[in-house]
Design an enzyme around this catalytic site. Structure first.
Site, short mmCIF file in Angstrom:
data_model
loop_
_atom_site.label_atom_id
_atom_site.label_comp_id
_atom_site.label_asym_id
_atom_site.label_seq_id
_atom_site.Cartn_x
_atom_site.Cartn_y
_atom_site.Cartn_z
N TYR A 123 0.83 -1.21 0.00
CA TYR A 123 0.00 0.00 0.00
C TYR A 123 0.87 1.26 0.00
O TYR A 123 0.61 2.21 0.75
CB TYR A 123 -0.96 0.03 1.19
CG TYR A 123 -1.93 -1.12 1.28
CD1 TYR A 123 -2.43 -1.73 0.13
CD2 TYR A 123 -2.35 -1.60 2.51
CE1 TYR A 123 -3.33 -2.78 0.21
CE2 TYR A 123 -3.25 -2.66 2.60
CZ TYR A 123 -3.74 -3.24 1.44
OH TYR A 123 -4.63 -4.28 1.53
N HIS A 124 1.88 1.28 -0.88
CA HIS A 124 2.79 2.42 -0.99
C HIS A 124 2.84 2.94 -2.42
O HIS A 124 3.93 3.07 -2.99
CB HIS A 124 4.20 2.03 -0.55
CG HIS A 124 4.32 1.53 0.86
ND1 HIS A 124 5.36 0.71 1.28
CD2 HIS A 124 3.54 1.74 1.94
CE1 HIS A 124 5.20 0.45 2.56
NE2 HIS A 124 4.10 1.05 2.99
N PRO A 125 1.73 3.27 -3.06
CA PRO A 125 1.79 3.74 -4.44
C PRO A 125 2.45 5.12 -4.54
O PRO A 125 2.16 6.01 -3.75
CB PRO A 125 0.32 3.80 -4.87
CG PRO A 125 -0.43 4.03 -3.58
CD PRO A 125 0.34 3.27 -2.54
#
Length: 506
Positions: free
Chosen positions: A442-444
């Site tokens: 969850y690190h776009p």
């Protein structure tokens, strides 16, 4: 309704809260901070364990999904993004890493070297006071034994290390950018919640305000700052006519500035994990643990301690996937809870989980609009494993993780690997495991990369090229993702954005 401020900041997330607060503190002008979601005034937001109910909640999570990922068997992945004051920093596990020093030096951009960004991190940490977690599970405490020569300090991506992480928590409560920078609200700053921005308004090629989805117009005397994140910021730009001209024209959007790279360079930390299960190991749903779970809400309410004070991810490690004498290229997140791998949210038993994520993935995807309607989610292609070397690194990392987990001194709490299980040993079998179960951290980042190259959407001062009075300050500007969790670097970008804007706007 038509409100006016010197600056409008779009998005009260980790970067936006700090960008807005710092603009006000530096007396650059009056600031209006707009957030699409609600406030963060919820016990679940402040309670670390509350994230398990917040993630996937349409009220506080945008609940995006990726396109079918061709290297993951066509699976769609959740793209969790916070939708409230504090943004993803109000919904995440609060892990605090600046990244590796050479992450920033390797960007090779003026104003963004390690020496340039370190003061911003220090200023933010002085407000948030992140520190190593107290009250971690004994399994989490034991994880440092993977690399016993490194002691019990929080691990770092600078070298091989393991142990309990540092978090932006204080006294067992979440301390987000909103907590540190908006409470109390700085003089000259107004926060507006529950209002989603459709597009930016222009006079010629200068940004002069925004239009909300309900048709309300808000005017900005000095300019607009986009801090809506790697999904929201490029989407707003494209709806405003800034992006790939051929794509926007196909959606009936009038072209203001042809910027081919808007939405490109999307990437994230891909990851896959191992599940361990056995009696007497980690937290879980068992008869023996029923009294502790029953006591947990009262213990947290009274003392801010216990299971509900856990952000679920409590510890982890950094190591080289191939055991080379080189810098770490993978990261582990360790969760001392029994997690289901059978597609169920709640499962019986006790256990723990550890994953492997690639620190510097080479694969790239892209974000595209599918409609000019802001209610329609964009097409999010994470592009996972488009570069096959990422999959090779992840498989090697899983193999070494097994060795390190065997070497860790878990004592009587050790549990056997339950999934994918010891029978899954070959490279091809592990590749299949990744295809079936791999996801992201969850690190776009990266969809509005900053660069000295004129084709890049954003310059190193965070100005949108071709447009006056318009800046971007969030993780979308990262040319390359940092080597660990991205919440702290996102806050740093917000701080630097306010610095640049206040210096550049007279």
């Amino acid at each position: 309704m038509s409100l006016t401020a010197d600056f409008i900041v779009v998005g009260a997330g980790s970067a936006g809260c700090i960008a807005a607060a710092e603009l006000a503190r530096r007396e650059a002008g009056s600031v209006l901070l707009i957030e699409a979601g609600p406030t963060d005034r919820s016990p679940l937001v402040k309670m670390p364990f509350g994230l398990i109910w917040l993630i996937g909640s349409a009220r506080r999570d945008w609940c995006y999904q990726s396109t079918p990922q061709k290297h993951l068997g066509g699976r769609r992945l959740a793209v969790t993004r916070g939708r409230m004051v504090g943004g993803s920093g109000s919904i995440n596990s609060m892990v605090w890493f600046r990244g590796r020093r050479d992450d920033f030096d390797n960007w090779e951009l003026p104003g963004w070297s390690w020496a340039d960004v370190a003061p911003a991190f220090e200023a933010i940490e002085a407000r948030l006071t992140p520190s190593q977690m107290n009250g971690a599970h004994p399994l989490s405490e034991a994880l440092h034994s993977m690399f016993p020569g490194r002691g019990t300090e929080p691990p770092t991506p600078e070298y091989e290390s393991a142990g309990v992480f540092a978090f932006n928590m204080v006294g067992g409560r979440r301390r987000s950018a909103a907590d540190g920078f908006l409470k109390p609200t700085p003089e000259g700053l107004t926060v507006m919640t529950g209002q989603e921005v459709d597009r930016i308004l222009f006079e010629g090629d200068w940004a002069k305000g925004v239009m909300l989805t309900d048709g309300t117009t808000l005017r900005a005397g000095k300019g607009v700052v986009l801090s809506a994140g790697s999904i929201g910021s490029p989407s707003i730009l494209m709806r405003s006519g800034i992006g790939p001209a051929d794509q926007l024209a196909g959606l009936g959007i009038d072209i203001l500035h042809d910027s081919e790279e808007v939405g490109e360079n999307l990437h994230d930390h891909p990851a896959a994990g191992l599940h361990f299960a056995g009696p007497g190991s980690g937290y879980g749903l068992t008869p023996a643990q029923v009294p502790a779970w029953a006591l947990a809400p009262f213990q947290y309410a009274a003392l801010h301690r216990g299971r509900f004070a856990s952000p679920t991810v409590e510890a982890g490690a950094f190591f080289n996937a191939h055991a080379l004498d080189a810098a770490p290229d993978v990261q582990t997140h360790f969760i001392p809870f029994m997690l289901g791998w059978q597609g169920k949210r709640y499962v019986y038993g006790s256990g723990y989980f550890a994953d492997v994520g690639i620190c510097r993935p080479k694969s790239r995807g892209a974000l595209r609009l599918t409609s000019r309607d802001p209610r329609v989610a964009p097409e999010i292609d994470l592009g996972l494993f488009n570069d096959s070397s990422d999959l090779d690194t992840l498989v090697a990392g899983l193999k070494r993780l097994r060795v390190l987990m065997d070497e860790a001194d878990f004592g009587p709490r050790r549990a056997p690997e339950a999934f994918p299980g010891p029978s899954v040993q070959s490279d091809e079998a592990l590749r299949a495991h990744v295809r079936d179960c791999g996801a992201t951290a969850y690190h776009p980042v990266g969809t509005l990369r900053m660069s000295n190259v004129v084709s890049a959407p954003v310059d190193p001062r965070l100005s949108v090229r071709g447009i006056g009075g318009l800046w971007v300050a969030d993780a979308s500007v990262m040319p390359v993702v940092t080597s660990a969790n991205t919440n702290a670097p996102s806050m740093m970008i917000g701080w630097k954005g306010a610095q640049f804007i206040s210096e550049d706007v007279t």
